[in-house]
Every structure is written in C-alpha cells, then in structure tokens.
Design a protein around this motif. Sequence first.
Motif: not given
Length: 135
Positions: A71-95
């Motif tokens: 795949a593209d190298r970028e394929y792996d990044v999303p799971s890092f963005l929404w983990n750990p599981r309690d992250s839920r991407m609530e902190d847009s600055d962190q994302t």
Amino acid sequence: MGSPFRPVTPEVQRWLDDAERDGSELVPLARDLFAELDPGADWIVHGDFHHHNILRHGDRFVAIDPKPYLADREYDVPSFLWNPRDSRMEDSDQTERRIAAFVAAGLDDFRIRAWTVIRGAYLRPGYADKIRALI
C-alpha cells in the motif's frame, strides 16, 4: 515484488462495500478520495500501526502484530491518529501535531488525510465529524 504480500486495494474496496451496507456516512467521501488517490502498492505497510503495537526494545522501538499489505506508506497513519482507543480524535490540535510529525518524516499530508477518511469509513464511522474535518 510483493509475494507473499498482497495489495490492500481490493480489500479496501470490499471493506467500503461492507461499511456502506452498515450505513457509514463517510463512504461516499471515502470512495471519491480513494479514486483520487490512485493508491499504490509500492510499500509493505504494517497494517495495524498504533500505540499498543509499538514497544520499546532497549534503546529502540519495535512494531508488533503486523497485518502486512502492499500500500501507500500513508495507509498506516490513521490508526495512529485515533489511538489509543480513548483518544477519539477529540483534540484537533493533537491530531494536527501527529499529522505534522508524519509529514516532517516525509509522508504526504493529503494522502494521510485521505487515508484517514477512507479507513475511518469502515474502522471508525462514529468519528465521522472529526474525520471529515481533516479534509
């Protein structure tokens, strides 16, 4: 090249079909982005890259529990963005800081964001608003 690894593209198409049947509201945007990306199969990716699969080993880090694809190298990044599981991407600055770190390491900003929508359509449909905001 590739054997014994398989391209992720056919799997993604199947996963999006399943997500569409399940009512994921991100699927139409994900399909558009997937077509725009013209995804590659030039890299062997981990497939399940996130905080719980990165372990310290002495003075290094190792990734465990791979689900490898081509795949593209970028394929792996999303799971890092929404983990750990309690992250839920609530902190847009962190994302955004996480995305910027991957871009600084040589990955493509748009492809990271597009893959986050695509993979989010079938892995994190409940995060639709946060994920859509990345595009």
